[in-house]
Motif scaffolding. Sequence first.
Motif, PDB file in Angstrom:
ATOM      1  N   VAL A  85       0.790  -1.426  -0.173  1.00 49.92           N
ATOM      2  CA  VAL A  85       0.265  -0.128  -0.444  1.00 49.92           C
ATOM      3  C   VAL A  85       0.585   1.192   0.415  1.00 49.92           C
ATOM      4  O   VAL A  85       0.350   2.344  -0.740  1.00 49.92           O
ATOM      5  CB  VAL A  85      -1.013  -0.224   1.307  1.00 49.92           C
ATOM      6  CG1 VAL A  85       0.180   0.041   2.459  1.00 49.92           C
ATOM      7  CG2 VAL A  85      -2.548   1.129   1.532  1.00 49.92           C
TER       8      VAL A  85
ATOM      9  N   MET B 129      -5.484  -5.308  -2.331  1.00 50.76           N
ATOM     10  CA  MET B 129      -5.935  -3.704  -2.445  1.00 50.76           C
ATOM     11  C   MET B 129      -7.601  -3.236  -3.003  1.00 50.76           C
ATOM     12  O   MET B 129      -7.595  -2.217  -2.199  1.00 50.76           O
ATOM     13  CB  MET B 129      -4.905  -3.613  -3.022  1.00 50.76           C
ATOM     14  CG  MET B 129      -3.263  -3.740  -2.719  1.00 50.76           C
ATOM     15  SD  MET B 129      -2.993  -2.845  -1.314  1.00 50.76           S
ATOM     16  CE  MET B 129      -2.753  -4.186  -0.674  1.00 50.76           C
TER      17      MET B 129
ATOM     18  N   ALA C 185      -5.415   4.488   4.214  1.00 54.11           N
ATOM     19  CA  ALA C 185      -4.948   3.616   4.410  1.00 54.11           C
ATOM     20  C   ALA C 185      -2.910   3.584   4.314  1.00 54.11           C
ATOM     21  O   ALA C 185      -1.791   3.073   5.511  1.00 54.11           O
ATOM     22  CB  ALA C 185      -4.822   2.348   3.625  1.00 54.11           C
ATOM     23  N   ARG C 186      -2.760   3.872   3.549  1.00 57.65           N
ATOM     24  CA  ARG C 186      -0.717   4.625   3.809  1.00 57.65           C
ATOM     25  C   ARG C 186      -0.293   5.540   4.120  1.00 57.65           C
ATOM     26  O   ARG C 186       0.283   5.638   4.184  1.00 57.65           O
ATOM     27  CB  ARG C 186      -0.874   5.216   1.638  1.00 57.65           C
ATOM     28  CG  ARG C 186       0.443   5.296   1.490  1.00 57.65           C
ATOM     29  CD  ARG C 186       0.133   5.761   0.283  1.00 57.65           C
ATOM     30  NE  ARG C 186       2.103   5.837  -0.709  1.00 57.65           N
ATOM     31  CZ  ARG C 186       2.082   7.353  -0.332  1.00 57.65           C
ATOM     32  NH1 ARG C 186       1.405   8.580   0.810  1.00 57.65           N
ATOM     33  NH2 ARG C 186       3.693   7.713  -0.136  1.00 57.65           N
TER      34      ARG C 186
ATOM     35  N   ARG D 141      -9.662  -4.840  -0.344  1.00 53.63           N
ATOM     36  CA  ARG D 141     -10.398  -3.584   0.954  1.00 53.63           C
ATOM     37  C   ARG D 141     -10.823  -2.617   0.649  1.00 53.63           C
ATOM     38  O   ARG D 141     -10.865  -0.922   1.487  1.00 53.63           O
ATOM     39  CB  ARG D 141      -8.572  -3.406   1.662  1.00 53.63           C
ATOM     40  CG  ARG D 141      -8.461  -4.508   1.874  1.00 53.63           C
ATOM     41  CD  ARG D 141      -6.758  -4.663   2.795  1.00 53.63           C
ATOM     42  NE  ARG D 141      -6.357  -5.396   3.534  1.00 53.63           N
ATOM     43  CZ  ARG D 141      -6.583  -6.501   4.937  1.00 53.63           C
ATOM     44  NH1 ARG D 141      -6.852  -4.477   5.767  1.00 53.63           N
ATOM     45  NH2 ARG D 141      -5.969  -6.407   5.812  1.00 53.63           N
TER      46      ARG D 141
ATOM     47  N   ARG E 284      -5.223   5.489  -6.375  1.00 54.48           N
ATOM     48  CA  ARG E 284      -5.685   5.126  -4.597  1.00 54.48           C
ATOM     49  C   ARG E 284      -6.855   5.840  -4.759  1.00 54.48           C
ATOM     50  O   ARG E 284      -7.344   6.702  -5.019  1.00 54.48           O
ATOM     51  CB  ARG E 284      -4.978   5.383  -3.807  1.00 54.48           C
ATOM     52  CG  ARG E 284      -3.145   4.541  -3.669  1.00 54.48           C
ATOM     53  CD  ARG E 284      -2.964   5.363  -1.974  1.00 54.48           C
ATOM     54  NE  ARG E 284      -1.314   3.992  -2.639  1.00 54.48           N
ATOM     55  CZ  ARG E 284      -0.280   4.849  -3.194  1.00 54.48           C
ATOM     56  NH1 ARG E 284      -0.115   5.989  -3.527  1.00 54.48           N
ATOM     57  NH2 ARG E 284       0.908   3.837  -2.814  1.00 54.48           N
TER      58      ARG E 284
ATOM     59  N   GLU F 199      -9.730   5.733   0.530  1.00 54.96           N
ATOM     60  CA  GLU F 199     -10.040   5.072   1.856  1.00 54.96           C
ATOM     61  C   GLU F 199      -8.258   4.665   1.965  1.00 54.96           C
ATOM     62  O   GLU F 199      -7.940   4.311   2.663  1.00 54.96           O
ATOM     63  CB  GLU F 199     -10.920   4.067   1.353  1.00 54.96           C
ATOM     64  CG  GLU F 199     -11.817   3.670   2.134  1.00 54.96           C
ATOM     65  CD  GLU F 199     -12.848   4.777   1.034  1.00 54.96           C
ATOM     66  OE1 GLU F 199     -12.097   5.101   0.218  1.00 54.96           O
ATOM     67  OE2 GLU F 199     -13.793   5.057   1.149  1.00 54.96           O
ATOM     68  N   GLY F 200      -7.461   4.031   0.711  1.00 54.25           N
ATOM     69  CA  GLY F 200      -6.490   3.290   0.561  1.00 54.25           C
ATOM     70  C   GLY F 200      -5.105   4.748   0.627  1.00 54.25           C
ATOM     71  O   GLY F 200      -4.001   4.421   0.815  1.00 54.25           O
TER      72      GLY F 200
ATOM     73  N   TRP G  80      -8.927  -0.257  -1.256  1.00 52.59           N
ATOM     74  CA  TRP G  80      -8.090   1.224  -1.549  1.00 52.59           C
ATOM     75  C   TRP G  80      -7.516   1.385  -3.555  1.00 52.59           C
ATOM     76  O   TRP G  80      -6.752   2.678  -2.970  1.00 52.59           O
ATOM     77  CB  TRP G  80      -6.461   0.387  -0.778  1.00 52.59           C
ATOM     78  CG  TRP G  80      -6.667  -0.241   0.499  1.00 52.59           C
ATOM     79  CD1 TRP G  80      -8.185   0.641   1.771  1.00 52.59           C
ATOM     80  CD2 TRP G  80      -5.705  -0.323   1.619  1.00 52.59           C
ATOM     81  NE1 TRP G  80      -7.842   0.235   2.586  1.00 52.59           N
ATOM     82  CE2 TRP G  80      -6.395  -0.578   2.737  1.00 52.59           C
ATOM     83  CE3 TRP G  80      -4.985  -1.292   0.642  1.00 52.59           C
ATOM     84  CZ2 TRP G  80      -5.633  -1.215   4.201  1.00 52.59           C
ATOM     85  CZ3 TRP G  80      -4.534  -1.951   2.168  1.00 52.59           C
ATOM     86  CH2 TRP G  80      -4.936  -2.040   4.072  1.00 52.59           C
ATOM     87  N   TYR G  81      -8.026   0.493  -3.598  1.00 54.87           N
ATOM     88  CA  TYR G  81      -7.835   1.092  -5.420  1.00 54.87           C
ATOM     89  C   TYR G  81      -8.842   0.424  -5.733  1.00 54.87           C
ATOM     90  O   TYR G  81      -9.665  -0.023  -5.781  1.00 54.87           O
ATOM     91  CB  TYR G  81      -7.187   0.711  -6.402  1.00 54.87           C
ATOM     92  CG  TYR G  81      -5.134   0.692  -5.317  1.00 54.87           C
ATOM     93  CD1 TYR G  81      -4.455   1.372  -6.164  1.00 54.87           C
ATOM     94  CD2 TYR G  81      -4.440   0.036  -4.581  1.00 54.87           C
ATOM     95  CE1 TYR G  81      -3.075   1.965  -6.448  1.00 54.87           C
ATOM     96  CE2 TYR G  81      -3.493   0.757  -3.928  1.00 54.87           C
ATOM     97  CZ  TYR G  81      -2.708   1.008  -5.562  1.00 54.87           C
ATOM     98  OH  TYR G  81      -1.593   2.080  -5.029  1.00 54.87           O
TER      99      TYR G  81
END
Length: 400
Positions: free
Chosen positions: A78, A179, A257-258, A182, A250, A253-254, A184-185
């Motif tokens: 991530v 990814m 997370a990053r 979740r 992303r 949300e991604g 994120w992408y």
Amino acid sequence: MAWLAVSGVVLVIAAGAVALLRWRRRDQEFVGVTPGVVPAPGQPRRVRRVRGGQEWKGPVAVAFAPPAGIGPAVAGTVVDGKVDGRDLAAMLVDLSLRGFFTLEPLSGDGTKGRAKDGSAKSDWLFVRNQNPPREPVSPAERRMLDAVFSHGDQVPLSTLKDNLGLSLREAQIDLYREMIDRGWYRKHPRSRSAWTTLFGILMLIVTAVLAGGAYSVYARDDDPYLFALPVATLVASVLLFTLGRGRSARTAEGTAARIQTLGFERYLATAEADQIRYEEAAGLFTRYLPFAIVFGLADRWAKVVGDALRQGRLERGLDNLEYASDLTSMGMDAISLIGDVGQGIGALIDLGGDIDVGLLDISDAFESFTSSASDLFDSADGCSDGCDGCDGCDLGCIDF
């Protein structure tokens, strides 16, 4: 002059298309909340593209734990959007410390211990735990475990290269799929944006046709402006090839997370011994060591935890026996899973030896394994980024 006007229009359209593509490839972020925080249910979820680049570059607050429910391989992915050999090797370190198998260094002749010339070991023996922990594993972790032990319960790392290529690719795809699962992408993080390539190729063909036509007309009319349009289409195709392609963006949300993961990396890079409770130090060492390996901070993390344990021992006035008992109760016996390096807690503190020296040996051993494994994984057949030419990849490897 009309040819110049048309050529200008072509260049403006191409520049606008490239600018739009690059803007759309910027990551998204939440607006109105602290960076790294996901709005709670019921809160407004306003989203925008990040400013100043393709991904978040602002300040990051320290996070004292990794984002909930992610392992070191996911953390590494991530952060940079790519699954590489080091991420997969750190996953194996994590699985070893969790008790699924042990790692034993091998010398050059296949025996345990150092190589005959005294140099660092480069090969490792995986030994399956016949009573593995009953805890869930991710699809990528399960695939790696099955691949490593597909030919027995004791497998040298050096023998995996020839038959691990497809499994590595599938593990990479599993991580990329995670990814997306979740949120994120929205599509494969390494999407190739193939339509821009195809359009660029089409523009090259158009350039060749226009250049041929312009040359034929120029032979009769002697008008140099005839070549303006093919030059413009050539420049447009170059812009699409060089600037029009890029990675997937992303989601908000991604990005959150990053940022959380970068905050945890910052913690590992700045933590001090007095910030770690003595009772938690041993457990934190084994739990966070795979993350420290992914971030290149293993030695620093080992020293900080070692200092925390030594300070706690001095404050409590513990003798060797009491200290060893404490370390065992804290789960420090997990470090014995590294074969002849972790020879047990007693060996680490025997004769007044410092625990931080022993932990540095442990982190160095795992780092050596990670280096050997990641080099092997990166050179294995079929292991690139889980996208090029992969069979059954349904996550948008080619983005039309």
